[in-house]
Design a protein around this motif. Structure first.
Motif, mmCIF file in Angstrom:
data_model
loop_
_atom_site.group_PDB
_atom_site.id
_atom_site.type_symbol
_atom_site.label_atom_id
_atom_site.label_comp_id
_atom_site.label_asym_id
_atom_site.label_seq_id
_atom_site.Cartn_x
_atom_site.Cartn_y
_atom_site.Cartn_z
ATOM 1 N N TYR A 317 2.026 -4.420 -2.853
ATOM 2 C CA TYR A 317 0.746 -3.586 -3.100
ATOM 3 C C TYR A 317 -0.348 -4.808 -2.587
ATOM 4 O O TYR A 317 -0.011 -5.965 -2.161
ATOM 5 C CB TYR A 317 0.306 -3.647 -4.494
ATOM 6 C CG TYR A 317 0.405 -4.700 -5.229
ATOM 7 C CD1 TYR A 317 -0.693 -5.697 -5.495
ATOM 8 C CD2 TYR A 317 1.513 -5.226 -5.889
ATOM 9 C CE1 TYR A 317 -0.422 -6.857 -6.190
ATOM 10 C CE2 TYR A 317 1.802 -6.184 -6.556
ATOM 11 C CZ TYR A 317 0.715 -7.124 -6.722
ATOM 12 O OH TYR A 317 0.661 -8.233 -7.638
ATOM 13 N N ILE A 322 -1.191 0.559 -2.641
ATOM 14 C CA ILE A 322 0.439 0.201 -3.241
ATOM 15 C C ILE A 322 1.530 1.172 -2.732
ATOM 16 O O ILE A 322 1.261 2.483 -2.340
ATOM 17 C CB ILE A 322 0.543 0.567 -4.938
ATOM 18 C CG1 ILE A 322 1.901 -0.246 -5.227
ATOM 19 C CG2 ILE A 322 0.143 1.949 -5.273
ATOM 20 C CD1 ILE A 322 1.781 -0.392 -6.846
ATOM 21 N N LEU A 348 3.764 4.009 -12.792
ATOM 22 C CA LEU A 348 2.415 3.659 -12.293
ATOM 23 C C LEU A 348 1.127 4.538 -12.876
ATOM 24 O O LEU A 348 0.464 3.869 -13.209
ATOM 25 C CB LEU A 348 2.409 3.671 -10.839
ATOM 26 C CG LEU A 348 1.116 3.249 -10.288
ATOM 27 C CD1 LEU A 348 0.783 1.541 -10.498
ATOM 28 C CD2 LEU A 348 1.168 3.466 -8.519
ATOM 29 N N GLU A 361 -5.603 -4.262 -8.893
ATOM 30 C CA GLU A 361 -4.588 -5.228 -8.855
ATOM 31 C C GLU A 361 -3.929 -5.657 -10.010
ATOM 32 O O GLU A 361 -2.531 -5.977 -9.960
ATOM 33 C CB GLU A 361 -5.377 -6.495 -8.054
ATOM 34 C CG GLU A 361 -5.412 -6.419 -6.534
ATOM 35 C CD GLU A 361 -5.796 -7.551 -5.887
ATOM 36 O OE1 GLU A 361 -4.568 -8.048 -5.438
ATOM 37 O OE2 GLU A 361 -6.789 -8.115 -5.542
ATOM 38 N N PHE A 364 -1.500 -3.147 -10.782
ATOM 39 C CA PHE A 364 -0.136 -3.310 -9.726
ATOM 40 C C PHE A 364 0.611 -4.404 -9.857
ATOM 41 O O PHE A 364 1.720 -4.437 -9.889
ATOM 42 C CB PHE A 364 -0.911 -3.653 -8.054
ATOM 43 C CG PHE A 364 -1.453 -2.355 -7.729
ATOM 44 C CD1 PHE A 364 -1.539 -0.945 -8.138
ATOM 45 C CD2 PHE A 364 -2.372 -2.801 -6.600
ATOM 46 C CE1 PHE A 364 -2.325 0.017 -7.690
ATOM 47 C CE2 PHE A 364 -3.043 -1.619 -5.851
ATOM 48 C CZ PHE A 364 -3.166 -0.386 -6.513
ATOM 49 N N ASP A 368 4.362 -4.162 -10.849
ATOM 50 C CA ASP A 368 5.400 -4.741 -10.164
ATOM 51 C C ASP A 368 6.363 -5.588 -11.049
ATOM 52 O O ASP A 368 7.750 -5.529 -10.832
ATOM 53 C CB ASP A 368 4.740 -5.771 -9.436
ATOM 54 C CG ASP A 368 5.837 -6.364 -8.223
ATOM 55 O OD1 ASP A 368 6.505 -7.173 -8.747
ATOM 56 O OD2 ASP A 368 5.511 -6.276 -6.909
#
Length: 495
Positions: A317, A322, A348, A361, A364, A368
């Motif tokens: 991402y 992403i 997600l 972010e 993300f 992750d």
């Protein structure tokens, strides 16, 4: 505010992302708009018969895809109670991978009483059913004929700008790269240094009508036939059992595999004969008449699909974009290939729904941290599985391999049960602005044992106006040129 979501790619990953984000975010963002941009001018007919596990079927039921798929009648696929495993050397049944569960009803959640087995279905039919389900959502639009070129994060704005080859531009608050192993989103924007690499394996697969074969099938719905030179998956893929799909993994040089793509008719016929010779050399000595005939019949239309993977590591991402599915982590095929991509989208979407007040972010990073360990293990496990299975074996080694199959099946039954009952829709996820249960480590139950004895799915990756559901179903029996003509009447290809 998150309002416009741009998705690159209309494969299983892209359509799943649209359905998942619409499902989880629309109640929170009533004016949400989701647009899928697809490279091809029409839905791609490439790819073979997909194996959908109980997990994938549960997701498709949640999103309304199963209802749409059932409208295809016989072409909606065939339910698979079990994959029967045979020895090509002796003809004996060695074991079976069960999808029917303890009471023969399948796997599912005891709370809602729903049960799911497995299903084998052609990729194009599944894609069209997903498009029909997306159409009913009301806030999903599909635009065909759009080649991603670049993306730009707009300064001092919460938007990202996407540029296409036809010089058109789309802007949104979030960009999802779901464009497969050759992802332009990854190569040209999110992680330019991470290129797809050839695995050393290719799928040889073909279809044939049962009426063209003299021998009778030795299995009910689906079978895996082991030989000293690999395994041959043979399965029905439509309810009336009039069509057979066959697939085998072979090791070959990348140069040879590339020769099989983008060919004219005359070259395809030459390659078909070559592939028939390859299948014959591997399986024509089987004592099972049906396997011998499949391996040697001139009626089987064989094609080769080289398999590429995306190396582990790298970025998934950046800022407002992403990668999901094969664009982030393409790997050698496994029984949960489709489910892994759908897991990505559901997890997600749920994490984002619980963190709407946080920067993208942050969402993300949470995703992750929760997802990468599962993917890394699945990647390594898939490679080891195929390296081990596809090596040629002598008589003694082949005998030992066959003897071990029943023990391997029994030893993995509990882990498979946990995998089949897993539900990303209910898995605990990290907390955020909307309270949820925190987790540590893997989201998957006992993910260490998620490899299968029979993974044989195609990993080749492949809109707009509104498409009528009845018209969509007509595509399943059409050739690519026919589809092009029909789509020109149904879908606006934006310029």
């Amino acid at each position: 505010m998150l309002q416009d979501i741009i998705i690159i790619g209309s494969g299983i990953s892209g359509l799943s992302a649209a359905l998942a984000f619409s499902h989880y975010l629309t109640p929170l963002i009533p004016d949400l708009r989701i647009t899928i941009f697809e490279l091809h001018p029409v839905p791609s007919t490439s790819g073979g018969a997909l194996s959908l596990s109980p997990v994938a079927l549960r997701y498709f039921d949640l999103f309304g895809v199963l209802d749409e798929l059932e409208n295809f009648g016989a072409d909606s696929g065939i339910d698979v109670d079990a994959v029967e495993i045979f020895s090509s050397r002796t003809g004996k049944a060695l074991s079976h991978l069960d999808f029917s569960g303890k009471h023969g009803l399948g796997y599912g959640d005891p709370e809602d009483g729903k049960r799911y087995k497995a299903r084998r279905v052609m990729r194009i039919n599944l894609s069209l059913a997903m498009m029909a389900a997306a159409e009913k959502r009301g806030n999903i639009k599909i635009v065909f004929g759009k080649k991603f070129v670049s993306a730009v994060q707009l300064e001092n704005e919460d938007r990202i700008e996407v540029h296409f080859q036809d010089e058109s531009i789309a802007t949104g608050n979030l960009l999802l790269g779901c464009d497969g192993v050759w992802s332009a989103t990854r190569r040209h924007f999110i992680d330019p240094g991470r290129q797809a690499e050839y695995t050393g394996f290719s799928l040889v697969q073909g279809t044939v009508k049962t009426a063209c074969l003299r021998a009778k099938p030795h299995f009910r719905n689906s079978s895996l036939n082991l030989s000293k030179a690999g395994s041959l998956l043979v399965t029905f893929y439509e309810k009336q059992r009039q069509e057979i799909f066959a697939s085998a993994m072979v090791e070959c040089r990348e140069e040879s595999a590339k020769d099989h793509t983008g060919l004219g008719k005359w070259k395809k016929e030459i390659i078909n004969r070559s592939l028939r010779g390859e299948m014959s050399s591997r399986f024509s000595e089987s004592v099972i008449p049906f396997i011998r005939e499949i391996a040697t019949s001139t009626e089987v239309d064989w094609m080769m699909y080289p398999i590429y993977q995306v190396p582990l590591g790298g970025n998934w991402y950046t800022h407002r974009a992403i990668l999901l599915g094969d664009a982030a982590h393409a790997m050698l095929p496994r029984d949960e290939s489709a489910a892994y991509a759908i897991d990505d989208t559901i997890l997600l979407a749920r994490i984002l729904a619980n963190n709407l007040d946080s920067p993208l972010e942050t969402t993300f990073q949470i995703y992750d941290a929760a997802r990468r360990s599962d993917i890394s293990h699945a990647f390594r496990d898939s490679f080891k599985l195929w390296q081990k299975r596809n090596t040629d074996a002598g008589p003694i080694e082949a005998w030992f391999r066959e003897r071990l199959i029943p023990f391997q099946i029994r030893n993995n039954q509990m882990s498979w049960k946990a995998a089949f009952e897993y539900d990303a829709n209910k898995a605990p996820i990290p907390g955020g602005s909307r309270a949820s249960t925190p987790i540590n480590g893997s989201l998957r139950p006992n993910s260490k044992s998620r490899s299968s004895l029979y993974s044989q799915d195609t990993t080749t990756s492949s809109g707009g106006g509104s498409v009528n559901n009845n018209q969509l179903r007509e595509f399943s029996s059409c050739s690519q040129p026919e589809i092009t003509n029909m789509m020109n009447n149904l879908v606006v290809i934006e310029k």
